[in-house]
Design a protein around this motif. Structure first.
Motif, PDB file in Angstrom:
ATOM      1  N   TYR A  33      -4.766  -1.132  -1.057  1.00  0.00           N
ATOM      2  CA  TYR A  33      -5.580  -1.521   0.106  1.00  0.00           C
ATOM      3  C   TYR A  33      -6.698  -2.425  -0.060  1.00  0.00           C
ATOM      4  CZ  TYR A  33      -7.723  -1.264   4.693  1.00  0.00           C
ATOM      5  OH  TYR A  33      -8.148  -1.630   5.971  1.00  0.00           O
ATOM      6  N   ASN A  34      -7.623  -1.857  -1.078  1.00  0.00           N
ATOM      7  CA  ASN A  34      -8.813  -2.607  -1.461  1.00  0.00           C
ATOM      8  C   ASN A  34      -8.492  -3.995  -1.974  1.00  0.00           C
ATOM      9  OD1 ASN A  34     -10.876  -0.888  -0.284  1.00  0.00           O
ATOM     10  ND2 ASN A  34     -10.924   0.393  -2.208  1.00  0.00           N
ATOM     11  N   TYR A  68      -5.074   3.673  -2.054  1.00  0.00           N
ATOM     12  CA  TYR A  68      -6.419   3.188  -1.572  1.00  0.00           C
ATOM     13  C   TYR A  68      -6.993   2.007  -2.520  1.00  0.00           C
ATOM     14  CZ  TYR A  68     -11.439   3.257  -0.974  1.00  0.00           C
ATOM     15  OH  TYR A  68     -12.843   2.656  -0.685  1.00  0.00           O
ATOM     16  N   ASP A  69      -6.625   2.043  -3.888  1.00  0.00           N
ATOM     17  CA  ASP A  69      -6.873   0.830  -4.553  1.00  0.00           C
ATOM     18  C   ASP A  69      -6.040  -0.377  -3.976  1.00  0.00           C
ATOM     19  OD1 ASP A  69      -8.184  -0.351  -7.112  1.00  0.00           O
ATOM     20  OD2 ASP A  69      -5.799  -0.626  -7.632  1.00  0.00           O
ATOM     21  N   TYR A 103      -5.357   7.885  -4.158  1.00  0.00           N
ATOM     22  CA  TYR A 103      -6.085   6.908  -5.019  1.00  0.00           C
ATOM     23  C   TYR A 103      -5.487   5.657  -5.140  1.00  0.00           C
ATOM     24  CZ  TYR A 103      -9.248   4.727  -8.193  1.00  0.00           C
ATOM     25  OH  TYR A 103      -9.975   3.813  -8.745  1.00  0.00           O
ATOM     26  N   THR A 110       0.735  -1.068   0.034  1.00  0.00           N
ATOM     27  CA  THR A 110      -0.046  -0.025  -0.145  1.00  0.00           C
ATOM     28  C   THR A 110       0.806   1.170  -0.126  1.00  0.00           C
ATOM     29  OG1 THR A 110      -1.741  -1.097   1.268  1.00  0.00           O
ATOM     30  CG2 THR A 110      -1.913   1.259   1.048  1.00  0.00           C
TER      31      THR A 110
END
Length: 72
Positions: free
Chosen positions: A68-69, A65-66, A62, A8
């Motif tokens: 992490y998802n 975040y992507d 972003y 991340t």
């Protein structure tokens, strides 16, 4: 196995790297290519776009975040 936190953070600094480290090479390449295009455009237009660094920062957030998802 790559540490999820490391992937991340890596994606924040180099968009696409975290995705690639987690095995999603195609997604990582797309994020990296978009990051390069954003960087090139901002370098060319930096005198005309105030606060252009914020755009790069937001894209890095972003990308992280992507990543992490993908992990969760």
């Amino acid at each position: 196995m790559i540490d999820k936190k490391f992937a991340t953070i890596a994606s924040f600094f180099i968009p696409g790297l975290g995705q690639a480290l987690l095995g999603n090479i195609k997604r990582g390449a797309i994020f990296f290519a978009i990051g390069v295009v954003i960087w090139l455009l901002l370098m060319k237009l930096s005198t005309r776009i105030p606060f252009s660094g914020i755009i790069s920062l937001l894209y890095g957030v972003y990308a992280a975040y992507d990543t992490y998802n993908i992990v969760n």
